[in-house]
Design a protein around this motif. Structure first.
Motif, PDB file in Angstrom:
ATOM      1  N   VAL A   7       0.339  -1.717 -11.030  1.00  0.00           N
ATOM      2  CA  VAL A   7      -0.742  -2.530 -10.462  1.00  0.00           C
ATOM      3  C   VAL A   7      -0.344  -3.044  -9.082  1.00  0.00           C
ATOM      4  O   VAL A   7      -1.142  -3.022  -8.138  1.00  0.00           O
ATOM      5  CB  VAL A   7      -1.088  -3.699 -11.402  1.00  0.00           C
ATOM      6  CG1 VAL A   7      -2.035  -4.683 -10.712  1.00  0.00           C
ATOM      7  CG2 VAL A   7      -1.713  -3.180 -12.690  1.00  0.00           C
ATOM      8  N   VAL A   8       0.909  -3.500  -8.946  1.00  0.00           N
ATOM      9  CA  VAL A   8       1.388  -3.993  -7.657  1.00  0.00           C
ATOM     10  C   VAL A   8       1.363  -2.867  -6.623  1.00  0.00           C
ATOM     11  O   VAL A   8       0.889  -3.044  -5.490  1.00  0.00           O
ATOM     12  CB  VAL A   8       2.811  -4.576  -7.789  1.00  0.00           C
ATOM     13  CG1 VAL A   8       3.397  -4.855  -6.410  1.00  0.00           C
ATOM     14  CG2 VAL A   8       2.779  -5.850  -8.622  1.00  0.00           C
ATOM     15  N   PHE A   9       1.872  -1.686  -7.012  1.00  0.00           N
ATOM     16  CA  PHE A   9       1.887  -0.560  -6.078  1.00  0.00           C
ATOM     17  C   PHE A   9       0.470  -0.170  -5.668  1.00  0.00           C
ATOM     18  O   PHE A   9       0.200   0.056  -4.480  1.00  0.00           O
ATOM     19  CB  PHE A   9       2.585   0.655  -6.703  1.00  0.00           C
ATOM     20  CG  PHE A   9       2.547   1.872  -5.827  1.00  0.00           C
ATOM     21  CD1 PHE A   9       3.461   2.029  -4.799  1.00  0.00           C
ATOM     22  CD2 PHE A   9       1.576   2.846  -6.020  1.00  0.00           C
ATOM     23  CE1 PHE A   9       3.411   3.146  -3.969  1.00  0.00           C
ATOM     24  CE2 PHE A   9       1.517   3.962  -5.192  1.00  0.00           C
ATOM     25  CZ  PHE A   9       2.442   4.111  -4.168  1.00  0.00           C
ATOM     26  N   ALA A  10      -0.435  -0.087  -6.657  1.00  0.00           N
ATOM     27  CA  ALA A  10      -1.809   0.302  -6.357  1.00  0.00           C
ATOM     28  C   ALA A  10      -2.485  -0.702  -5.424  1.00  0.00           C
ATOM     29  O   ALA A  10      -3.223  -0.326  -4.508  1.00  0.00           O
ATOM     30  CB  ALA A  10      -2.606   0.449  -7.647  1.00  0.00           C
ATOM     31  N   THR A  11      -2.219  -1.986  -5.651  1.00  0.00           N
ATOM     32  CA  THR A  11      -2.802  -3.023  -4.792  1.00  0.00           C
ATOM     33  C   THR A  11      -2.318  -2.875  -3.362  1.00  0.00           C
ATOM     34  O   THR A  11      -3.113  -2.938  -2.405  1.00  0.00           O
ATOM     35  CB  THR A  11      -2.443  -4.418  -5.329  1.00  0.00           C
ATOM     36  OG1 THR A  11      -2.929  -4.554  -6.671  1.00  0.00           O
ATOM     37  CG2 THR A  11      -3.051  -5.498  -4.458  1.00  0.00           C
ATOM     38  N   LEU A  12      -1.003  -2.656  -3.200  1.00  0.00           N
ATOM     39  CA  LEU A  12      -0.446  -2.463  -1.859  1.00  0.00           C
ATOM     40  C   LEU A  12      -0.988  -1.186  -1.224  1.00  0.00           C
ATOM     41  O   LEU A  12      -1.283  -1.153  -0.019  1.00  0.00           O
ATOM     42  CB  LEU A  12       1.076  -2.422  -1.935  1.00  0.00           C
ATOM     43  CG  LEU A  12       1.779  -3.735  -2.281  1.00  0.00           C
ATOM     44  CD1 LEU A  12       3.275  -3.495  -2.478  1.00  0.00           C
ATOM     45  CD2 LEU A  12       1.550  -4.772  -1.186  1.00  0.00           C
ATOM     46  N   TRP A  13      -1.111  -0.138  -2.029  1.00  0.00           N
ATOM     47  CA  TRP A  13      -1.602   1.147  -1.508  1.00  0.00           C
ATOM     48  C   TRP A  13      -3.017   1.013  -0.978  1.00  0.00           C
ATOM     49  O   TRP A  13      -3.314   1.451   0.140  1.00  0.00           O
ATOM     50  CB  TRP A  13      -1.555   2.213  -2.605  1.00  0.00           C
ATOM     51  CG  TRP A  13      -1.768   3.603  -2.072  1.00  0.00           C
ATOM     52  CD1 TRP A  13      -0.811   4.503  -1.708  1.00  0.00           C
ATOM     53  CD2 TRP A  13      -3.030   4.255  -1.844  1.00  0.00           C
ATOM     54  NE1 TRP A  13      -1.385   5.674  -1.274  1.00  0.00           N
ATOM     55  CE2 TRP A  13      -2.749   5.551  -1.347  1.00  0.00           C
ATOM     56  CE3 TRP A  13      -4.361   3.875  -2.017  1.00  0.00           C
ATOM     57  CZ2 TRP A  13      -3.759   6.460  -1.013  1.00  0.00           C
ATOM     58  CZ3 TRP A  13      -5.372   4.781  -1.681  1.00  0.00           C
ATOM     59  CH2 TRP A  13      -5.065   6.044  -1.189  1.00  0.00           C
ATOM     60  N   TRP A  14      -3.903   0.393  -1.778  1.00  0.00           N
ATOM     61  CA  TRP A  14      -5.299   0.267  -1.360  1.00  0.00           C
ATOM     62  C   TRP A  14      -5.440  -0.669  -0.153  1.00  0.00           C
ATOM     63  O   TRP A  14      -6.277  -0.441   0.736  1.00  0.00           O
ATOM     64  CB  TRP A  14      -6.166  -0.212  -2.517  1.00  0.00           C
ATOM     65  CG  TRP A  14      -6.446   0.876  -3.519  1.00  0.00           C
ATOM     66  CD1 TRP A  14      -5.955   0.985  -4.786  1.00  0.00           C
ATOM     67  CD2 TRP A  14      -7.264   2.032  -3.318  1.00  0.00           C
ATOM     68  NE1 TRP A  14      -6.404   2.122  -5.401  1.00  0.00           N
ATOM     69  CE2 TRP A  14      -7.216   2.786  -4.514  1.00  0.00           C
ATOM     70  CE3 TRP A  14      -8.021   2.503  -2.259  1.00  0.00           C
ATOM     71  CZ2 TRP A  14      -7.914   3.984  -4.667  1.00  0.00           C
ATOM     72  CZ3 TRP A  14      -8.715   3.698  -2.403  1.00  0.00           C
ATOM     73  CH2 TRP A  14      -8.661   4.428  -3.598  1.00  0.00           C
ATOM     74  N   ALA A  15      -4.629  -1.707  -0.100  1.00  0.00           N
ATOM     75  CA  ALA A  15      -4.662  -2.605   1.058  1.00  0.00           C
ATOM     76  C   ALA A  15      -4.229  -1.852   2.316  1.00  0.00           C
ATOM     77  O   ALA A  15      -4.841  -1.993   3.389  1.00  0.00           O
ATOM     78  CB  ALA A  15      -3.759  -3.809   0.819  1.00  0.00           C
ATOM     79  N   THR A  16      -3.163  -1.056   2.189  1.00  0.00           N
ATOM     80  CA  THR A  16      -2.695  -0.256   3.321  1.00  0.00           C
ATOM     81  C   THR A  16      -3.744   0.768   3.722  1.00  0.00           C
ATOM     82  O   THR A  16      -4.008   0.974   4.920  1.00  0.00           O
ATOM     83  CB  THR A  16      -1.377   0.458   2.965  1.00  0.00           C
ATOM     84  OG1 THR A  16      -0.403  -0.513   2.586  1.00  0.00           O
ATOM     85  CG2 THR A  16      -0.863   1.277   4.137  1.00  0.00           C
ATOM     86  N   PHE A  17      -4.340   1.405   2.731  1.00  0.00           N
ATOM     87  CA  PHE A  17      -5.375   2.408   2.997  1.00  0.00           C
ATOM     88  C   PHE A  17      -6.547   1.794   3.763  1.00  0.00           C
ATOM     89  O   PHE A  17      -7.054   2.385   4.724  1.00  0.00           O
ATOM     90  CB  PHE A  17      -5.855   2.990   1.670  1.00  0.00           C
ATOM     91  CG  PHE A  17      -6.915   4.050   1.813  1.00  0.00           C
ATOM     92  CD1 PHE A  17      -6.580   5.332   2.221  1.00  0.00           C
ATOM     93  CD2 PHE A  17      -8.243   3.777   1.521  1.00  0.00           C
ATOM     94  CE1 PHE A  17      -7.561   6.311   2.356  1.00  0.00           C
ATOM     95  CE2 PHE A  17      -9.218   4.741   1.653  1.00  0.00           C
ATOM     96  CZ  PHE A  17      -8.875   6.017   2.069  1.00  0.00           C
ATOM     97  N   GLY A  18      -6.964   0.601   3.348  1.00  0.00           N
ATOM     98  CA  GLY A  18      -8.062  -0.069   4.033  1.00  0.00           C
ATOM     99  C   GLY A  18      -7.719  -0.417   5.467  1.00  0.00           C
ATOM    100  O   GLY A  18      -8.526  -0.222   6.391  1.00  0.00           O
ATOM    101  N   LEU A  19      -6.503  -0.933   5.680  1.00  0.00           N
ATOM    102  CA  LEU A  19      -6.072  -1.301   7.025  1.00  0.00           C
ATOM    103  C   LEU A  19      -5.950  -0.066   7.922  1.00  0.00           C
ATOM    104  O   LEU A  19      -6.419  -0.063   9.068  1.00  0.00           O
ATOM    105  CB  LEU A  19      -4.730  -2.029   6.954  1.00  0.00           C
ATOM    106  CG  LEU A  19      -4.122  -2.457   8.297  1.00  0.00           C
ATOM    107  CD1 LEU A  19      -5.053  -3.408   9.040  1.00  0.00           C
ATOM    108  CD2 LEU A  19      -2.758  -3.099   8.078  1.00  0.00           C
ATOM    109  N   VAL A  20      -5.331   0.984   7.387  1.00  0.00           N
ATOM    110  CA  VAL A  20      -5.183   2.225   8.151  1.00  0.00           C
ATOM    111  C   VAL A  20      -6.556   2.791   8.521  1.00  0.00           C
ATOM    112  O   VAL A  20      -6.779   3.223   9.660  1.00  0.00           O
ATOM    113  CB  VAL A  20      -4.365   3.258   7.350  1.00  0.00           C
ATOM    114  CG1 VAL A  20      -4.484   4.648   7.973  1.00  0.00           C
ATOM    115  CG2 VAL A  20      -2.899   2.844   7.279  1.00  0.00           C
ATOM    116  N   SER A  21      -7.487   2.774   7.565  1.00  0.00           N
ATOM    117  CA  SER A  21      -8.819   3.320   7.817  1.00  0.00           C
ATOM    118  C   SER A  21      -9.532   2.554   8.920  1.00  0.00           C
ATOM    119  O   SER A  21     -10.155   3.151   9.807  1.00  0.00           O
ATOM    120  CB  SER A  21      -9.651   3.288   6.528  1.00  0.00           C
ATOM    121  OG  SER A  21      -9.083   4.123   5.541  1.00  0.00           O
ATOM    122  N   ALA A  22      -9.437   1.222   8.887  1.00  0.00           N
ATOM    123  CA  ALA A  22     -10.091   0.412   9.911  1.00  0.00           C
ATOM    124  C   ALA A  22      -9.496   0.700  11.289  1.00  0.00           C
ATOM    125  O   ALA A  22     -10.229   0.863  12.280  1.00  0.00           O
ATOM    126  CB  ALA A  22      -9.957  -1.069   9.570  1.00  0.00           C
TER     127      ALA A  22
END
Length: 247
Positions: A7-22
């Motif tokens: 869960v921790v990894f997935a949360t960090l992954w999606w947060a990074t994905f969102g930031l990278v996408s923006a």
């Protein structure tokens, strides 16, 4: 404990994905403004998008990607590319081909922030599954891109497989290749189901993804028989996937 770590990894992954996408969308907009007037096939825009997608592999050393046969794919000229579809991760790895093709994708994805907007910049082709008018429009757009020398990439299963096994193929990609008289390239990949599963958001921290581009298949060999062409290519992909998993 293991579940909590996922869960921790997935949360960090999606947060990074969102930031990278923006952040990458800003660059995509600049790229579009500077190149669209003279780059009719949007090659530069697509290559930028390839790099954008691959960032998630570059940032995670435990996600590995091996690509074989990339050189078989054309930089210019009509061609249809088909690949098995196991996960959203398929999209990330297939961008790693770094060849200027056009995706055919669900129309709803084009409405998503950043990613969908960039898909419009690229001129990718939207499709509403089961909608006859949308299918006709999709076919017309694909033919237009092929005539301009831009390959088309489609998932002939139509949707992601829930268990990573190769499901039945639909006719669209094979009819398109027959009508255009262009080669069709089967592309096989494994390991993507270990990145982003079909149901759920728990991204896995470790994945070994493997992509193999097979030799092109000439639709002329099937004399207009869409079903025979479709089934032949599916058999090639199923057999090649089994060989890759056995290695």
């Amino acid at each position: 404990m293991r579940k909590a770590a996922q869960v921790v990894f997935a949360t960090l992954w999606w947060a990074t994905f969102g930031l990278v996408s923006a952040l990458m969308f800003v660059g995509a907009t600049v790229c579009f403004v500077l190149t669209a007037p003279f780059d009719r096939r949007r090659v530069v825009q697509h290559l930028y998008s390839c790099f954008w997608a691959q960032i998630m592999f570059y940032l995670n050393p435990f996600w590995r990607l091996k690509i074989e046969g990339r050189g078989k794919l054309p930089w210019r000229g009509p061609a249809v590319l088909v690949a098995n579809h196991a996960s959203l991760g398929d999209i990330l790895v297939l961008f790693g081909l770094y060849r200027p093709y056009k995706w055919v994708s669900k129309a709803a994805v084009f409405k998503s922030p950043f990613l969908g907007w960039n898909m419009r910049y690229n001129g990718y082709v939207p499709l509403v599954r089961g909608d006859k008018a949308s299918i006709i429009e999709m076919s017309a757009r694909c033919h237009a891109w092929l005539e301009m020398g831009a390959p088309i990439l489609m998932f002939p299963e139509g949707t992601r497989s829930p268990d990573a096994e190769v499901k039945a193929f639909k006719d669209g990609a094979f009819r398109l290749a027959i009508e255009a008289g262009c080669p069709l390239y089967p592309i096989v990949h494994t390991g993507t189901a270990d990145t982003l599963p079909k149901h759920g958001l728990l991204v896995k921290p470790v994945a070994n993804c493997h992509v193999r581009v097979m030799d092109p298949v000439d639709p002329a060999n099937f004399h207009g028989d869409v079903g025979a062409f479709r089934d032949h290519v599916r058999e090639l992909i199923v057999a090649e996937r089994a060989r890759m998993l056995a290695q």
